[in-house]
Design an enzyme around this catalytic site. Structure first.
Site, PDB file in Angstrom:
ATOM      1  N   GLU A 273       0.845  -1.200   0.000  1.00  0.00           N
ATOM      2  CA  GLU A 273       0.000   0.000   0.000  1.00  0.00           C
ATOM      3  C   GLU A 273       0.878   1.247   0.000  1.00  0.00           C
ATOM      4  O   GLU A 273       0.842   2.047   0.935  1.00  0.00           O
ATOM      5  CB  GLU A 273      -0.884   0.011   1.253  1.00  0.00           C
ATOM      6  CG  GLU A 273      -1.778  -1.208   1.412  1.00  0.00           C
ATOM      7  CD  GLU A 273      -2.424  -1.287   2.793  1.00  0.00           C
ATOM      8  OE1 GLU A 273      -2.066  -0.495   3.691  1.00  0.00           O
ATOM      9  OE2 GLU A 273      -3.280  -2.163   2.978  1.00  0.00           O
ATOM     10  N   PRO A 274       1.698   1.455  -1.038  1.00  0.00           N
ATOM     11  CA  PRO A 274       2.593   2.607  -1.019  1.00  0.00           C
ATOM     12  C   PRO A 274       1.844   3.902  -1.302  1.00  0.00           C
ATOM     13  O   PRO A 274       0.964   3.944  -2.162  1.00  0.00           O
ATOM     14  CB  PRO A 274       3.571   2.301  -2.162  1.00  0.00           C
ATOM     15  CG  PRO A 274       2.800   1.431  -3.097  1.00  0.00           C
ATOM     16  CD  PRO A 274       1.799   0.665  -2.266  1.00  0.00           C
ATOM     17  N   GLY A 275       2.165   4.938  -0.572  1.00  0.00           N
ATOM     18  CA  GLY A 275       1.587   6.255  -0.818  1.00  0.00           C
ATOM     19  C   GLY A 275       2.710   7.226  -1.153  1.00  0.00           C
ATOM     20  O   GLY A 275       2.983   7.564  -2.304  1.00  0.00           O
ATOM     21  N   ARG A 276       3.437   7.602  -0.097  1.00  0.00           N
ATOM     22  CA  ARG A 276       4.487   8.601  -0.222  1.00  0.00           C
ATOM     23  C   ARG A 276       5.518   8.261  -1.304  1.00  0.00           C
ATOM     24  O   ARG A 276       5.945   9.131  -2.063  1.00  0.00           O
ATOM     25  CB  ARG A 276       5.202   8.730   1.121  1.00  0.00           C
ATOM     26  CG  ARG A 276       6.239   9.825   1.181  1.00  0.00           C
ATOM     27  CD  ARG A 276       7.110   9.698   2.445  1.00  0.00           C
ATOM     28  NE  ARG A 276       6.365   9.375   3.624  1.00  0.00           N
ATOM     29  CZ  ARG A 276       5.894  10.269   4.510  1.00  0.00           C
ATOM     30  NH1 ARG A 276       6.132  11.549   4.332  1.00  0.00           N
ATOM     31  NH2 ARG A 276       5.225   9.870   5.579  1.00  0.00           N
ATOM     32  N   ARG A 313       3.255  19.569   6.917  1.00  0.00           N
ATOM     33  CA  ARG A 313       4.280  18.649   7.427  1.00  0.00           C
ATOM     34  C   ARG A 313       5.387  19.337   8.236  1.00  0.00           C
ATOM     35  O   ARG A 313       5.755  18.843   9.306  1.00  0.00           O
ATOM     36  CB  ARG A 313       4.882  17.812   6.287  1.00  0.00           C
ATOM     37  CG  ARG A 313       3.847  17.045   5.455  1.00  0.00           C
ATOM     38  CD  ARG A 313       4.467  16.011   4.546  1.00  0.00           C
ATOM     39  NE  ARG A 313       5.045  14.927   5.294  1.00  0.00           N
ATOM     40  CZ  ARG A 313       6.327  14.767   5.525  1.00  0.00           C
ATOM     41  NH1 ARG A 313       7.203  15.598   4.992  1.00  0.00           N
ATOM     42  NH2 ARG A 313       6.758  13.783   6.264  1.00  0.00           N
ATOM     43  N   TYR A 317       5.377  17.951  11.957  1.00  0.00           N
ATOM     44  CA  TYR A 317       6.393  16.937  12.275  1.00  0.00           C
ATOM     45  C   TYR A 317       7.803  17.505  12.267  1.00  0.00           C
ATOM     46  O   TYR A 317       8.759  16.729  12.278  1.00  0.00           O
ATOM     47  CB  TYR A 317       6.381  15.803  11.237  1.00  0.00           C
ATOM     48  CG  TYR A 317       5.034  15.275  10.845  1.00  0.00           C
ATOM     49  CD1 TYR A 317       4.239  14.595  11.761  1.00  0.00           C
ATOM     50  CD2 TYR A 317       4.568  15.424   9.546  1.00  0.00           C
ATOM     51  CE1 TYR A 317       3.008  14.083  11.376  1.00  0.00           C
ATOM     52  CE2 TYR A 317       3.342  14.908   9.156  1.00  0.00           C
ATOM     53  CZ  TYR A 317       2.561  14.247  10.077  1.00  0.00           C
ATOM     54  OH  TYR A 317       1.350  13.740   9.691  1.00  0.00           O
ATOM     55  N   CYS A 343      -1.156  32.902  11.073  1.00  0.00           N
ATOM     56  CA  CYS A 343      -0.910  33.474  12.399  1.00  0.00           C
ATOM     57  C   CYS A 343      -0.550  32.407  13.420  1.00  0.00           C
ATOM     58  O   CYS A 343      -1.328  32.115  14.346  1.00  0.00           O
ATOM     59  CB  CYS A 343      -2.138  34.237  12.864  1.00  0.00           C
ATOM     60  SG  CYS A 343      -2.484  35.612  11.792  1.00  0.00           S
ATOM     61  N   GLU A 344       0.588  31.784  13.236  1.00  0.00           N
ATOM     62  CA  GLU A 344       1.103  30.756  14.147  1.00  0.00           C
ATOM     63  C   GLU A 344       2.621  30.812  14.063  1.00  0.00           C
ATOM     64  O   GLU A 344       3.170  30.816  12.953  1.00  0.00           O
ATOM     65  CB  GLU A 344       0.698  29.340  13.677  1.00  0.00           C
ATOM     66  CG  GLU A 344      -0.762  29.053  13.629  1.00  0.00           C
ATOM     67  CD  GLU A 344      -1.349  28.604  14.959  1.00  0.00           C
ATOM     68  OE1 GLU A 344      -0.576  28.233  15.866  1.00  0.00           O
ATOM     69  OE2 GLU A 344      -2.569  28.660  15.079  1.00  0.00           O
ATOM     70  N   TYR A 372       0.877  13.833   1.296  1.00  0.00           N
ATOM     71  CA  TYR A 372       0.453  14.461   2.549  1.00  0.00           C
ATOM     72  C   TYR A 372       0.678  15.980   2.512  1.00  0.00           C
ATOM     73  O   TYR A 372       0.957  16.600   3.537  1.00  0.00           O
ATOM     74  CB  TYR A 372       1.152  13.815   3.751  1.00  0.00           C
ATOM     75  CG  TYR A 372       1.038  12.306   3.736  1.00  0.00           C
ATOM     76  CD1 TYR A 372      -0.179  11.695   4.002  1.00  0.00           C
ATOM     77  CD2 TYR A 372       2.127  11.506   3.411  1.00  0.00           C
ATOM     78  CE1 TYR A 372      -0.301  10.310   3.953  1.00  0.00           C
ATOM     79  CE2 TYR A 372       2.017  10.116   3.369  1.00  0.00           C
ATOM     80  CZ  TYR A 372       0.801   9.519   3.634  1.00  0.00           C
ATOM     81  OH  TYR A 372       0.683   8.157   3.589  1.00  0.00           O
TER      82      TYR A 372
HETATM   83  N1  LLP Z   1      -1.344   1.792   4.624  1.00  0.00           N
HETATM   84  C1  LLP Z   1      -1.778   2.216   5.816  1.00  0.00           C
HETATM   85  C2  LLP Z   1      -2.638   1.339   6.612  1.00  0.00           C
HETATM   86  C3  LLP Z   1      -1.409   3.489   6.288  1.00  0.00           C
HETATM   87  O1  LLP Z   1      -1.834   3.899   7.471  1.00  0.00           O
HETATM   88  C4  LLP Z   1      -0.583   4.323   5.489  1.00  0.00           C
HETATM   89  C5  LLP Z   1      -0.202   5.660   5.928  1.00  0.00           C
HETATM   90  C6  LLP Z   1      -0.168   3.839   4.235  1.00  0.00           C
HETATM   91  C7  LLP Z   1      -0.549   2.561   3.837  1.00  0.00           C
HETATM   92  C8  LLP Z   1       0.710   4.627   3.305  1.00  0.00           C
HETATM   93  O2  LLP Z   1       1.957   4.832   3.870  1.00  0.00           O
HETATM   94  P1  LLP Z   1       3.131   5.537   3.041  1.00  0.00           P
HETATM   95  O3  LLP Z   1       3.547   4.581   1.957  1.00  0.00           O
HETATM   96  O4  LLP Z   1       2.623   6.794   2.475  1.00  0.00           O
HETATM   97  O5  LLP Z   1       4.187   5.743   4.051  1.00  0.00           O
HETATM   98  N2  LLP Z   1       0.878  12.512   7.288  1.00  0.00           N
HETATM   99  C9  LLP Z   1       2.116  11.805   7.516  1.00  0.00           C
HETATM  100  C10 LLP Z   1       2.048  10.384   7.056  1.00  0.00           C
HETATM  101  C11 LLP Z   1       0.905   9.571   7.635  1.00  0.00           C
HETATM  102  C12 LLP Z   1       0.849   8.165   7.123  1.00  0.00           C
HETATM  103  C13 LLP Z   1      -0.428   7.512   7.488  1.00  0.00           C
HETATM  104  N3  LLP Z   1      -0.580   6.171   7.050  1.00  0.00           N
HETATM  105  C14 LLP Z   1       3.245  12.577   6.865  1.00  0.00           C
HETATM  106  O6  LLP Z   1       3.000  13.609   6.270  1.00  0.00           O
HETATM  107  O7  LLP Z   1       4.411  12.177   6.965  1.00  0.00           O
END
Ligand code: LLP
Length: 414
Positions: A273-276, A313, A317, A343-344, A372
């Site tokens: 499940e890649p996102g980033r 971000r 973080y 304003c922060e 994100y």
């Molecule tokens: N699968 C599940 C169950 C997840 O909770 C997440 C991300 C992903 C896949 C995707 O993960 P990735 O490949 O993108 O690392 N807002 C934060 C990141 C929160 C991630 C939440 N879960 C940031 O900006 O770093």
């Protein structure tokens, strides 16, 4: 090469000068490289080298409709974290069988809609959630495909806010309870256990936690097989980090090699499940310097028209994003604190950056902002959600127009 690079001393996206985009679309604007998105999707997909697998792109990283469509055409399936992400995916053309439903805290209303769809799996996070899925499935006379999200108590060694695999985190079912749950599902006719799932964190930059998570999945699948429970696939979650700075990261090929080598002995297909890692480096946030003011003897505040409302971000973080002038001046470097207009005091986009001299009105690009970024944008200070642009095959188009006050007020009444 796809992506963002200097051409004639000006930053361009796949050959299109960012200044031309800013001229017409205004700022702040997210600019995405379609070629980068496709290449990053393919890098992970190809690395499986024939081993059975499926990428379920994590919509939470960025669910801009045009990007989701593009990834669908590239062959991706999706991971949705809410019924609204599921609805968006379906409108973008994904079949329910291409969707896994993840996330802690799925409401009754969400499950009521999701169960009859026939998703690839509902990744359940607790015994209570499983019971709610079962009750809905029984009432509707269907067998719900479920995966158990297990909390393997593995330290992802990323930022504490985005580590999810430790027992102290709210995510998943503890290991022992998960085994009992798996056995119990075999005797519950409205449920069908299709997989087990782990996701130990995000922005993981060392191989070890990713490999351990995969080894955990493989070991647990073997144990379950020993109890007569056959799974369809193993879901290793997301989490692969990207190179926001010069520190080492894990290459997609290295990541996939580790997953496959741990899981191959089970013979089970792999879901990731890649996102980033797909969308992060595929965008910049294009912003303009609206003001310069002295900070201390050695440094200057550069106030941008983008800040924590567009890219949360850094404030949330303390995340690092490279920042570059779009047209770097041939002048000595100077130290800047790049801040947003909100304003922060935490609205800092880049701390203590040494950059070629900036002037009011200059454009800057905040790099690796695709994941994100727009997904976590807000209307704080009544700032409109930014415009978004996709550069594709030498041209570009607005894929989301800038929000207006009318758009915001359309939801409100006095
Ligand atoms: N699968 C599940 C169950 C997840 O909770 C997440 C991300 C992903 C896949 C995707 O993960 P990735 O490949 O993108 O690392 N807002 C934060 C990141 C929160 C991630 C939440 N879960 C940031 O900006 O770093």
């Amino acid at each position: 090469m796809a992506g963002f690079s200097l051409s004639d001393n000006e930053l361009a996206c796949d050959g299109v000068p960012l200044s031309a985009i800013a001229e017409s679309a205004g700022t702040p604007t997210y600019v995405y490289s379609a070629a980068t998105l496709r290449a990053r999707y393919r890098a992970i997909d190809d690395a499986f080298a024939g081993y059975p697998h499926r990428l379920h792109y994590a919509l939470k990283a960025n669910s801009a409709f045009a990007l989701v469509r593009l990834l669908g055409k590239a062959g991706s399936a999706v991971d949705a974290n809410s019924i609204w992400e599921i609805e968006l995916a379906r409108r973008a053309g994904f079949d329910p069988a291409d969707i896994v439903f993840t996330g802690v805290g799925k409401s009754d209303e969400e499950l009521e809609c999701a169960v009859p769809l026939g998703l690839r799996a509902i990744n359940v996070e607790s015994a209570g959630e499983l019971a709610r899925v079962e009750a809905i499935a029984t009432r509707r006379g269907v067998a719900a495909r479920v995966a158990i999200r297990i909390n393997p108590d593995i330290d992802a060694r990323s930022h504490p806010h985005i580590s999810t695999g430790l027992r102290i985190n709210k995510f998943g079912v503890p290991v022992d309870a998960a085994r009992e749950m798996a056995v119990s599902i075999a005797n519950r006719p409205s449920l069908r256990l299709v997989a087990i799932h782990v996701h130990v964190g995000s922005q993981i930059t060392t191989l070890e936690p990713l490999r351990r998570a995969a080894a955990f999945l493989a070991g647990t699948a073997r144990e379950l097989a020993g109890s007569g429970i056959q799974l369809e696939y193993l879901d290793a979650g997301g989490g692969l980090g990207v190179a926001y700075d010069d520190a080492p990261t894990v290459a997609p090929e290295e990541y996939v090699r580790a997953l496959v080598s741990e899981i191959r002995p089970t013979g089970l297909p792999i879901v990731v499940e890649p996102g980033r890692s797909i969308v992060g480096p595929a965008a910049v946030l294009l912003a303009r310097v609206v003001d310069l003011k002295p900070r201390d003897a050695g440094s200057t505040f550069a106030v941008l028209d983008a800040g924590m409302t567009e890219l949360l971000r850094p404030a949330l973080y303390n995340a690092f994003h490279r920042i570059e002038p779009v047209k770097p001046r041939a002048a000595a470097n100077h130290l800047y604190e790049l801040v947003g207009p909100v304003c922060e005091s935490s609205d800092v986009v880049g701390r203590d950056r040494s950059l070629p001299a900036l002037e009011q009105g200059d454009l800057v690009a905040i790099r690796d902002a695709g994941a994100y970024g727009s997904a976590m944008a807000s209307n704080y200070n009544r700032r409109p959600l930014p415009a978004e642009v996709l550069v594709d095959e030498g041209g570009w188009r607005v894929i989301r127009r800038r929000q207006t006050v009318d758009d915001m007020l359309a939801l409100e009444s006095d």
